[in-house]
Design an enzyme around this catalytic site. Sequence first.
Site, PDB file in Angstrom:
ATOM      1  N   LYS A  80       0.847  -1.200   0.000  1.00 33.49           N
ATOM      2  CA  LYS A  80       0.000   0.000   0.000  1.00 33.49           C
ATOM      3  C   LYS A  80       0.869   1.230   0.000  1.00 33.49           C
ATOM      4  O   LYS A  80       1.946   1.268   0.611  1.00 33.49           O
ATOM      5  CB  LYS A  80      -0.897   0.019   1.238  1.00 33.49           C
ATOM      6  CG  LYS A  80      -2.136   0.874   1.058  1.00 33.49           C
ATOM      7  CD  LYS A  80      -3.158   0.197   0.144  1.00 33.49           C
ATOM      8  CE  LYS A  80      -4.424   1.018   0.013  1.00 33.49           C
ATOM      9  NZ  LYS A  80      -5.429   0.320  -0.801  1.00 33.49           N
ATOM     10  N   GLY A 184     -19.322   7.622  -1.882  1.00 33.42           N
ATOM     11  CA  GLY A 184     -18.383   7.982  -2.938  1.00 33.42           C
ATOM     12  C   GLY A 184     -18.462   6.971  -4.060  1.00 33.42           C
ATOM     13  O   GLY A 184     -19.520   6.432  -4.373  1.00 33.42           O
ATOM     14  N   SER A 185     -17.324   6.672  -4.669  1.00 33.65           N
ATOM     15  CA  SER A 185     -17.306   5.775  -5.818  1.00 33.65           C
ATOM     16  C   SER A 185     -17.891   4.409  -5.496  1.00 33.65           C
ATOM     17  O   SER A 185     -18.729   3.888  -6.245  1.00 33.65           O
ATOM     18  CB  SER A 185     -15.863   5.607  -6.314  1.00 33.65           C
ATOM     19  OG  SER A 185     -15.788   4.681  -7.376  1.00 33.65           O
ATOM     20  N   VAL A 186     -17.510   3.826  -4.362  1.00 36.93           N
ATOM     21  CA  VAL A 186     -17.974   2.479  -4.016  1.00 36.93           C
ATOM     22  C   VAL A 186     -19.357   2.518  -3.373  1.00 36.93           C
ATOM     23  O   VAL A 186     -20.296   1.861  -3.838  1.00 36.93           O
ATOM     24  CB  VAL A 186     -16.966   1.784  -3.081  1.00 36.93           C
ATOM     25  CG1 VAL A 186     -17.506   0.431  -2.622  1.00 36.93           C
ATOM     26  CG2 VAL A 186     -15.633   1.599  -3.801  1.00 36.93           C
ATOM     27  N   GLY A 187     -19.492   3.293  -2.296  1.00 37.47           N
ATOM     28  CA  GLY A 187     -20.777   3.351  -1.622  1.00 37.47           C
ATOM     29  C   GLY A 187     -21.887   3.911  -2.498  1.00 37.47           C
ATOM     30  O   GLY A 187     -23.036   3.449  -2.435  1.00 37.47           O
TER      31      GLY A 187
END
Length: 348
Positions: A80, A184-187
């Site tokens: 990461k 956001g993008s995922v949620g």
Amino acid sequence: MTNWGFPDFDAHEGVHLFTDPASGLQAVIAVHSTHLGPAAGGARFWNYGTPALAITDALRLSRGMSYKNAMAGLALGGGKGVVLAAKPGDVITTAQLEAFGRAVESLGGRYVTAEDVGMSEERMKIIATQTRYVSGLPVASGAAGGDPGPYTAHGVYLGVKAAASRGLGASDMKGVRVAIQGVGSVGGGLAKLLAKDGAVLTIADVNQARAEQMAAELGASVASADEILFADVDLVSPNALGAVLNADSIQRLKAKVVAGGANNQLATREDGARVAEAGILYAPDYVINAGGIINVGLEYLGQGDEAEVMARIAKIPERLEQVWQRSAETGRPASDVADEIAQGLIGR
């Protein structure tokens, strides 16, 4: 073996600290394991308050990537990248992106980066001017790769449906009350998919305007970001930052299922046992949220197209069922079972 003063140091192969005075870059790249292949994991741009918190996040996230990539059947290890923002609301500069690319290149392929919080395809393109060890770049239609967000959202959606089936006995999502933390993008992608299925949604985001706009679009209710986890719902889906499940928050949960895309949802390993003791079905985060790394991982490895990506993402519910079944048979928390399986796969 010393943990160097960081409890989350887990025999990491390397933790690299980078500074670039010219651009102001401060970054951490943590390589947890290369047992299965190069350590792959996105880079995030975030304000942590202190460098020690940034290092801790890199350690936790890189370990999670080792487990995630192993459970997803990818020939990749776990790593990461974390780039420190000086203050909340900062925007990463082109010079900092280039400097981070040089940092990645200096590791000679032991770490492969992609986008995460605060990054994007366009920013990956800038990083790619300085290193070949990058994925999540724009690709032609039908190819593996590109923005991992929608693929993560799709995998979480499949996992949420599997969790609702097992934990609630729901044959479909119609009428199932779901609270989504972070849109956001995922949620946000998850919310749109669940709305089509007729789920009753309550959503929250630190960006109140974004939450209100999405709620109006989907016919959802809005809750505060601080209280969304404790809504009177059937299923809670954390899709923001990690460590939201702790000794205090777990006892306040009303939902019977927790299934979401946020990384490192458990503040400590002991919190997995607390969730289980509360009678809550938990979907281990690195199992349910693997869709994005499957996409960019296959892009980097050159193994298959978008159809192959979707076929592998479709196996996420199967892997969750494996964990839940073993958890039921042994009486051990699902989080511990998943860790044990992943550790066996990476030789630890």
